[in-house]
Design an enzyme around this catalytic site. Structure first.
Site, short mmCIF file in Angstrom:
data_model
loop_
_atom_site.label_atom_id
_atom_site.label_comp_id
_atom_site.label_asym_id
_atom_site.label_seq_id
_atom_site.Cartn_x
_atom_site.Cartn_y
_atom_site.Cartn_z
N TRP B 319 0.83 -1.22 0.00
CA TRP B 319 0.00 0.00 0.00
C TRP B 319 0.86 1.26 0.00
O TRP B 319 0.36 2.35 -0.28
CB TRP B 319 -0.94 -0.01 1.21
CG TRP B 319 -0.23 0.22 2.53
CD1 TRP B 319 0.87 -0.44 2.99
CD2 TRP B 319 -0.57 1.17 3.54
NE1 TRP B 319 1.23 0.02 4.23
CE2 TRP B 319 0.37 1.01 4.60
CE3 TRP B 319 -1.58 2.12 3.67
CZ2 TRP B 319 0.31 1.78 5.76
CZ3 TRP B 319 -1.62 2.89 4.84
CH2 TRP B 319 -0.68 2.72 5.86
N ASP B 320 2.13 1.10 0.31
CA ASP B 320 3.06 2.23 0.29
C ASP B 320 2.89 3.05 -0.98
O ASP B 320 2.95 4.28 -0.95
CB ASP B 320 4.52 1.73 0.32
CG ASP B 320 4.82 0.81 1.48
OD1 ASP B 320 3.90 0.12 1.94
OD2 ASP B 320 5.98 0.76 1.91
N GLU B 449 0.46 -2.17 12.66
CA GLU B 449 0.67 -3.63 12.72
C GLU B 449 0.93 -4.13 14.13
O GLU B 449 1.20 -5.31 14.32
CB GLU B 449 1.82 -4.02 11.78
CG GLU B 449 1.46 -3.79 10.32
CD GLU B 449 2.56 -4.21 9.35
OE1 GLU B 449 3.72 -4.30 9.78
OE2 GLU B 449 2.25 -4.44 8.17
N LYS B 546 2.66 0.80 16.07
CA LYS B 546 3.90 0.77 15.30
C LYS B 546 4.02 2.06 14.47
O LYS B 546 5.10 2.50 14.16
CB LYS B 546 3.87 -0.44 14.38
CG LYS B 546 5.15 -0.76 13.64
CD LYS B 546 4.98 -2.03 12.82
CE LYS B 546 6.18 -2.33 11.95
NZ LYS B 546 5.87 -3.38 10.96
N GLN B 547 2.86 2.62 14.12
CA GLN B 547 2.86 3.72 13.17
C GLN B 547 1.53 4.46 13.22
O GLN B 547 0.60 4.02 13.88
CB GLN B 547 3.06 3.16 11.77
CG GLN B 547 1.94 2.22 11.33
CD GLN B 547 2.44 1.21 10.32
OE1 GLN B 547 2.81 0.11 10.69
NE2 GLN B 547 2.48 1.62 9.07
#
Lengths: 706, 706
Positions: B319-320, B449, B546-547
């Protein structure tokens, strides 16, 4: 009594006769050795069977390959080793040899005497040159001398006069099974073999585990009517064990006599008598027989999911032992129960190491293992089933309550209880809900493997609460862990149990009731079990249970719930349960009895009682369903007889109309109690010098200390 | 302009000089071929580098080994193939040969001219017999002719008179890297090589993918001061492609000129100018340079997580592309954006098949893939990240809005939007909460994640809502799916968004705020990233991200939230975010700008802007962090300049005090807009004949159609 026809299982009675299925059903074992009923003459010819011998605790390992690795994953597979078919023989008559050419064989008799633990077979054999004779086998794994597997061969009705030379070979071809089914082992390990004098040492190359094996491989010359008994000695090689074997020579007749005596004693303690249905009566004895055959009794081995009858689940030990098998042993053969629990004590160091690896205090027992190390390669339905910690503690607690034996608890038992309590206090968490602080366990999988990594699984929280209370009780008794004790009690008292006010039912976990109900109407019958036809993601996001979960918790703690609550929860969860696990129906049977639906209890029971004989799940080839066999005992004793520990043994009469009488024996505080249920009647016979007393209660009786 | 020192990256400026790190940073590529800056003379000697060449879309596959298999798991790994170091040469002087003995080499120059896309190196070489000379390389992957990699070698300053014979060899030893790190590829495939006339065909044996390669391997005799240009032609072999290569011969000077022109055009559209910090200016150009180098432009390939600079993440597309890279391309190089989106259209059949395999309607795009088939071997942080479906749709939508180009939507675009909407309607579920029916997506993993398989992930629900609305808009536009349209609108309108009333913050998912906060104080610095030091179970049961997850959703839909809400959510989630993913800091930078904390925005930006040059995550050896490079563009343009699509391009001035001016170019509806921000000033320069107009707004400006 043991000649009673209902102790005889004959091949003709079975619904189908495929070779692999018979090999499993007629496997003989003694908790140390298990021998599938492989064809005696097909030792080097591949055929439609899967013969083999298993030694409890003898496994090989290999690194688990992960598509994507993560920290803390189990490192190695453990796979029980399949040994050659010890009972297989090579016959030579003149120039003809059974392993070089195809000899015609027809099975004319196959009968398991469950009363004596002896399997009898006869084969009519025709050689390529048309020599004909009967070959009979009489075989058993000795219950008294667990290192011995015995097979006597008899040659009879020869149409020729040459002698028959009989020998064994241990170099045999294996058939390989390739499968994607996650429930079946798919690994085959080559053993390293070394001869040391009169015995051999076989080593599993990666685990380093060894067995010693001694046998007279022949050849022996047999004339018409003659017999020869082959005695195989097989034992795990223990580091501290200089001599592997007892060296006393015992003759076949003595071994048979010992076997008969051992089984006589077993049936006296364990038999269940049901009137009115001969097939069912036999089916129950078959289950009890396999329970007796599968249990490790040396404190170093346990009870594999398939006993020692097959390779399913790789020979691993699960929570099945404590929750499905142990009640039978505790109430009938407590000395076996003690050995099974001692195994858990023995692997406590591995459980310590595992908790540490996960950054947690205390001990976390492996979800599936042979030697105590975690081998579950899919943690959401493996390591995440943390409840095994509390299940094991429940086993110790029930053992102590029912046997009155504190010795096990004084020793390793209390450490297991304390260390698991430490784990829970660390792993669990306090959360504030509606202005109150609750303790709960997050990120776990309960018994229902169709819901994974949830918060506040009801079963887990309930079992953890029990774990804490028992730990606090023992801490007080032994004057240990005064500070922790307070924390354990506080966490237990603050334990969170979700309840759906609108539906008035117990929540399986925080999110279960938010999920969409599985589309049962749109699911064709061939799509069960769901796990073989749907991605885990799809299963997890639905309200669907593989097996009893909340209902299992309510079976263990029935006294904590109102009758109406039990019934509402049962009705709700039954509708969303597929029973795709063989651990499910027996629990639903017990609870159907307890909520008064004896018709349903009987139907569930009938499915479980004959599961393997009728090959209900179509995978008997991989081994018997041991936990389900223990479950059928639960259906009868916890269900129909309503047995429930509550300051003594409470019983109630939930006998379904299809059963005239139900009689069985219980062991309680060292005493033997004979119980008989008839329609609307419970009768208990205590020992003449009994220290127990039977108390009449509202809905049944309670047997307690005077 | 392109001779400007800030377009030159010289090895001396870098914080460390380890070989593998330099090989990544100085890799040259053109979206089809990527060439790491491997040592030119170490072609058959293992050294502390990891040289290699990658061709976008050229991968081999092998079955994924699972410790325990389950239905619907991804079947095959895909791993980008590492080709030999094309730029490697063998030199011979008299009897001495560089591949037989160890020639001393000292790098005296290494400079990347980002303005022209050409890498220049010089090595001082000493042979064992003390012959000395300088070897210079000038190399690039042609932007105009994507099948070409060009390297010119020059020999100079010889201390001897013999000619130097220069040749290439394609048979090279590889160094093997063994690692448990799940983020690194760990597979090496042997390619099958076949010579067909003047070119070779190399086949990946398991995937069957092929490349054709043509080159003059020499030897060429070079005297002091002479040069030779090696031109490698490399292309994926397409089934429909009779001729692999253009056959036009082009000389080196022409190729260099074309390369310079191509980069000049690129910088005109894409350059960002920052005043006041030369290192930062260069770092930003370095990022844009790599964005230009990595993007596949043939509609059949995409942008790998590491571009074509290394083996990290196996060369997979994630998806980046849509969420981190596409904004840059859409706003500066829309023709590249169109090709990247066309790739998604091309793999729609695989997405259809995947949805079907999971028993769902519509299409589900693979979480990670090269050829469109799912390859994620750990589904909780793979397939379960269903949001990729909606991310791709967001990409198409933004492309259409910003470029005004409907052609892509008329074609494959609308199908992608419709099919994903069908998937969501089927996968999602209506649930009753507080007497109201809500639509939600259960059992998914959001961008974060460190929380897996949750219900109602806010980001996912928000993106799915957008997916539905866009599908409904297109259904109306094209007069298609009238029935589905109503259902899509209804589900979008009923979408569930969890909100914590007590804390007044947006819930990341149904259970996130119930978890215990990660014990950050007790976690030593060396235990980050957490995924390498804690079991997923332990991570998942905590409040730890995580993000950016909720914060990312709020970046994409800033206009849907009050300023106070954005700020509360930002403050809350920032405290529990580790930024263990390189996709995180840039988003926090953008949102820090938008909530007015320009100091924090600048600090996050500085971490992302120079992440690879400073080797912040210490894994540049495995390749550049492409998404983070796109993220640094977001920090600048979405953050400092506040760009946000809202019926036109809204911008606001959030320039931090550390930056004097920020200038860049945007492409909107086919027009070029030059934007300059100074402290408290935004200036937009439209084309003279522009159809656009700049509107002053409360907090900034909006550029819209007249």
């Amino acid at each position: 009594m043991v000649d009673n026809q209902s102790f005889q299982l004959s091949v003709e009675e079975l619904p189908h006769q495929t070779q692999e299925y018979l090999e499993t059903l007629f496997a003989v074992g003694n908790g140390q050795i298990g021998v599938r009923a492989g064809h005696p003459l097909k030792v080097n010819q591949l055929y439609d069977g899967n013969p083999g011998v298993f030694v409890n605790g003898f496994f090989d390992s290999e690194p688990i390959q992960y598509g994507e690795w993560a920290y803390g994953y189990a490192k190695n597979h453990q796979t029980i080793c399949k040994l050659p078919n010890l009972r297989g023989i090579v016959l030579r008559i003149g120039h003809e040899c059974s392993s070089d050419s195809e000899w015609q064989t027809e099975r004319t008799e196959m009968n398991l005497d469950m009363g004596a633990g002896i399997l009898t077979e006869t084969y009519h054999v025709i050689t390529p040159s048309n020599k004909q004779f009967d070959l009979s086998l009489s075989s058993f794994a000795s219950m008294k001398r667990r290192e011995l597997y015995v097979c006597r061969y008899t040659i009879a009705h020869c149409t020729f006069s040459d002698p028959v030379a009989l020998s064994h070979t241990l170099d045999q071809s294996f058939s390989l099974i390739e499968t994607d089914d996650p429930r079946v082992a798919n690994k085959h390990h080559q053993l390293e073999k070394e001869v040391r004098g009169e015995y051999q040492i076989w080593t599993a190359p990666h685990s380093g585990k060894q067995i010693a094996l001694r046998a007279d491989l022949g050849p022996h010359q047999l004339t018409d009517g003659a017999s020869i008994a082959s005695i195989f000695q097989v034992a795990l090689v223990d580091d501290n064990q200089a001599n592997f074997f007892q060296n006393q020579r015992v003759d076949y007749a003595t071994l048979v006599k010992e076997q008969e005596e051992s089984y006589q004693a077993f049936w006296e303690k364990s038999d269940i008598h049901i009137s009115g249905n001969a097939q069912l009566q036999k089916g129950i004895r078959f289950n009890l027989f396999h329970l007796n055959q599968g249990a490790g009794r040396d404190g170093k081995t346990n009870f594999a999911a398939k006993g020692l009858t097959g390779e399913g689940y790789e020979g691993h030990y699960f929570w099945d032992t404590e929750m499905y098998l142990l009640p039978f042993f505790i109430y009938t053969n407590p000395e076996v129960a003690k050995q099974l629990l001692s195994y858990r004590g023995n692997i406590l160091p591995q459980a310590h190491a595992r908790a540490k690896e996960l950054g947690q205090s205390g001990a976390l027992f492996a979800w599936r293992t042979i030697d105590g190390n975690e081998t579950s390669a899919y943690y959401p339905a493996g390591t995440a089933q943390l409840h095994i910690n509390a299940d094991i503690v429940y086993g110790f607690q029930l053992y102590e309550r029912v046997t009155g034996d504190q010795e096990l608890i004084d020793g390793i038992g209390k450490d297991v209880v304390f260390e698991t309590a430490k784990f829970w206090l660390n792993y669990g968490t306090y959360t504030r809900k509606q202005g109150q602080d609750y303790f709960g366990v997050h990120g776990v999988t309960g018994p229902d493997e169709y819901s994974a990594l949830v918060n506040n699984n009801f079963y887990t929280n309930k079992m953890v609460q029990n774990n804490f209370y028992y730990a606090a009780e023992l801490a007080e008794r032994y004057g240990m862990y005064p500070e922790e004790r307070n924390k354990w009690l506080a966490a237990a008292d603050a334990m969170y149990f979700g309840f759906d006010e609108e539906r008035q039912i117990t929540q399986q976990d925080d999110s279960f009731l938010d999920q969409a109900v599985w589309p049962f109407e749109e699911t064709p019958a061939e799509n069960y079990p769901l796990l073989l036809h749907y991605h885990p993601m799809i299963i997890y996001k639905h309200q669907v249970c593989k097996q009893a979960d909340t209902v299992l918790a309510e079976m263990l703690f029935t006294g904590d719930f109102s009758f109406a609550q039990l019934k509402r929860d049962y009705d709700y969860y039954e509708k969303v349960t597929t029973h795709d696990s063989s651990l499910s129906r027996s629990i639903f049977s017990v609870m159907a009895s307890r909520i008064g639906d004896t018709g349903k209890a009987y139907r569930y029971f009938m499915d479980t009682a004959l599961m393997d004989l009728t090959d209900l799940q179509k995978n008997v080839v991989d081994g018997i369903h041991a936990a389900n066999m223990g479950g059928s005992w639960l259906s009868l004793i916890y269900g129909f007889a309503g047995l429930y520990y509550d300051q003594g043994l409470r019983m109630a009469n939930h006998l379904p109309k299809e059963i005239g009488t139900l009689s069985f024996t219980l062991s309680y505080l060292g005493e033997s109690i004979k119980v008989t249920l008839a329609q609307n009647d419970i009768f208990c016979e205590l020992q003449t010098d009994s220290l127990l007393v039977v108390e009449e209660m509202d809905a049944g009786i309670r047997i307690k200390q005077r």
